[in-house]
Design an enzyme around this catalytic site. Sequence first.
Site, mmCIF file in Angstrom:
data_model
loop_
_atom_site.group_PDB
_atom_site.id
_atom_site.type_symbol
_atom_site.label_atom_id
_atom_site.label_comp_id
_atom_site.label_asym_id
_atom_site.label_seq_id
_atom_site.Cartn_x
_atom_site.Cartn_y
_atom_site.Cartn_z
ATOM 1 N N GLY A 119 -6.740 40.768 19.565
ATOM 2 C CA GLY A 119 -6.140 39.572 20.070
ATOM 3 C C GLY A 119 -6.790 39.260 21.203
ATOM 4 O O GLY A 119 -6.808 40.036 22.133
ATOM 5 N N GLU A 147 11.563 22.347 28.975
ATOM 6 C CA GLU A 147 10.418 21.495 29.127
ATOM 7 C C GLU A 147 10.265 20.384 27.836
ATOM 8 O O GLU A 147 9.940 19.366 28.010
ATOM 9 C CB GLU A 147 9.017 22.343 29.062
ATOM 10 C CG GLU A 147 9.028 23.001 30.616
ATOM 11 C CD GLU A 147 7.964 24.102 30.581
ATOM 12 O OE1 GLU A 147 7.711 24.734 31.706
ATOM 13 O OE2 GLU A 147 7.495 24.555 29.497
ATOM 14 N N ASP A 198 2.934 40.720 25.294
ATOM 15 C CA ASP A 198 4.031 40.410 24.655
ATOM 16 C C ASP A 198 4.397 41.404 23.547
ATOM 17 O O ASP A 198 5.450 41.445 22.964
ATOM 18 C CB ASP A 198 4.139 39.028 23.917
ATOM 19 C CG ASP A 198 4.308 37.844 24.965
ATOM 20 O OD1 ASP A 198 4.183 38.448 26.075
ATOM 21 O OD2 ASP A 198 4.231 36.806 24.958
ATOM 22 N N ALA A 224 2.391 35.144 30.874
ATOM 23 C CA ALA A 224 1.051 35.204 30.865
ATOM 24 C C ALA A 224 0.340 36.363 32.140
ATOM 25 O O ALA A 224 -0.488 37.145 31.631
ATOM 26 C CB ALA A 224 0.309 33.900 30.819
ATOM 27 N N VAL A 280 -5.962 41.615 11.440
ATOM 28 C CA VAL A 280 -5.416 42.970 11.168
ATOM 29 C C VAL A 280 -4.405 43.273 10.650
ATOM 30 O O VAL A 280 -3.372 42.436 10.920
ATOM 31 C CB VAL A 280 -5.535 43.510 12.633
ATOM 32 C CG1 VAL A 280 -5.112 45.033 12.666
ATOM 33 C CG2 VAL A 280 -7.010 43.391 13.563
ATOM 34 N N GLY A 340 -5.742 36.748 23.395
ATOM 35 C CA GLY A 340 -4.791 36.059 24.068
ATOM 36 C C GLY A 340 -4.964 36.514 25.555
ATOM 37 O O GLY A 340 -6.041 36.740 26.013
ATOM 38 N N PHE A 341 -3.948 36.142 26.340
ATOM 39 C CA PHE A 341 -4.227 36.545 27.769
ATOM 40 C C PHE A 341 -4.530 37.886 28.105
ATOM 41 O O PHE A 341 -5.353 38.242 28.964
ATOM 42 C CB PHE A 341 -2.748 36.183 28.611
ATOM 43 C CG PHE A 341 -2.574 34.465 28.674
ATOM 44 C CD1 PHE A 341 -3.344 33.983 29.555
ATOM 45 C CD2 PHE A 341 -1.783 33.810 27.793
ATOM 46 C CE1 PHE A 341 -3.315 32.512 29.724
ATOM 47 C CE2 PHE A 341 -1.473 32.409 27.963
ATOM 48 C CZ PHE A 341 -2.416 31.901 28.831
ATOM 49 N N GLY A 342 -3.933 38.951 27.296
ATOM 50 C CA GLY A 342 -4.069 40.391 27.750
ATOM 51 C C GLY A 342 -5.268 40.840 27.145
ATOM 52 O O GLY A 342 -6.223 41.222 27.783
#
Length: 436
Positions: free
Chosen positions: A16, A176, A305, A321, A84, A18-20
């Site tokens: 992954g 939003e 997450d 995030a 995965v 993403g942010f992490g």
Amino acid sequence: MPDPVPTDRHHVVVVGAGFGGLQTVHDLAGAPVRITVVDRRNHHLFQPLLYQVATASLATSEIAWPIRHLLRRRREVTTLLATVVGVDTAERRVLLDDGATLTYDTLVIATGARHAYFGHDDWEPFAPGLKTLEDATTIRRRILRAFEQAEREPDPERRRALLTFVVIGGGPTGVELAGTIAELARLTLVDDFRNFDARTTRVILIEAGPRVLPAFTEDLSRYAQRALEKLGVEVRLGQPVTDCTAAGVACGDEWIAASTMVWAAGVQASPAAEWVGVATDRAGRALVEPDLTVPGHPEIFIIGDAATIAGPDGQPVPGIAPAAKQQGQHVAAEIRARLAGKGSGKPFRYRHAGSLATIGKRKAVIDFGRFKLRGAIAWWIWGLAHIYFLIGVRNRLSVALSWLWNYMRDQRGSRLITQGATASASDPRPPQGTSG
Ligand SMILES: Cc1cc2nc3c(=O)[nH]c(=O)nc-3n(C[C@H](O)[C@H](O)[C@H](O)COP(=O)(O)OP(=O)(O)OC[C@H]3O[C@@H](n4cnc5c(N)ncnc54)[C@H](O)[C@@H]3O)c2cc1C
């Protein structure tokens, strides 16, 4: 081709980007490791601005970057486009969907979450959630196509349904989306149609709880609701959606005929916990140890997450995030400490920097704890913060310019219907695509 990195180096597999995951890789720069990053998409996505792609304000390429490009200067990092599907914890192997495997010394799982329909997965085709670029362009296409169909619809009742947009879920994404759809109709599209007045568009925000933005203080929630109502959004509180079809949604005793619904109501973690056989909370997030490792497997970390852990206030660390990035920093520091023989097991400490949400293009709410702000100044701070966190000068300039143009002229540059232009807007499964 650059010189190969010795294969006997400690091998960190990061699932992954993403942010992490990306933060972990970033903070491992210079460590005596080789890293393999696996992601099922070829891009890192800035999810906080996905709603702007869904509402035609930004193009997909302004909020996503090829992972391979981001990591091109790190010769110890190999990037793989692969999905995965499991982990063999005994043999320390990651299992890919094509049957291939990857061995690891340390595994970092940062596979994030998706939207959850609380047992009503059959609603997804009618009310898509917002998590990927495909989701955003699907929603954008449905919104724009509903206006196009309304232009050709002679039946007033049917036209009213086409011009009714329902957003389900009153968290930041729902708020939003609802605010921006209202602005799109009332400001951007107001001169574009001849057979209806775009200002008659209905935008309905449904929240099952007692207030919008429940993670914010009550006064900021009230402000956000008033700001939405000023934009013409109808806010329905305290009533969950009980049915959802291609023709609309049921909410309490009311049936709302609508052709475009968007789901922003809940999340379900990726199946990372299942892969490694660890217990989860109700949203499927792995219950990890205080140092973010999997119980009984100090060589496996789950972050962002996909995991849950208590913060300093005893509440679960929020799925945002900055939390994922802080966890990525923690994991990289842990791996470095272990390799340096300095021991490990340091608990992760979350530092909450604040919460931000925007309501349309001129108002936002900010909660920095003791310091709270709302209105136009909050919107500017929100905008600057998001531009700061985007990757690359070109994207920062491009997004800033798009926003400035929209701010001054009410114009949105990404109003193209590029996929499935011939299918019916009420088709619950129009083709997916991500162009533009
Ligand atoms: C619409 C929306 C708006 C948001 N707004 C905000 C906001 O304003 N502020 C904020 O702080 N946070 C916001 N968030 C939350 C924030 O984006 C997440 O908390 C953050 O992305 C979590 O980071 P992560 O690394 O855990 O997962 P992600 O960033 O989701 O990354 C997960 C990665 O794993 C990959 N992956 C998943 N499964 C597999 C698999 N099986 N095999 C290979 N790769 C896989 C995915 O492709 C993805 O690249 C928002 C989220 C959404 C959806």
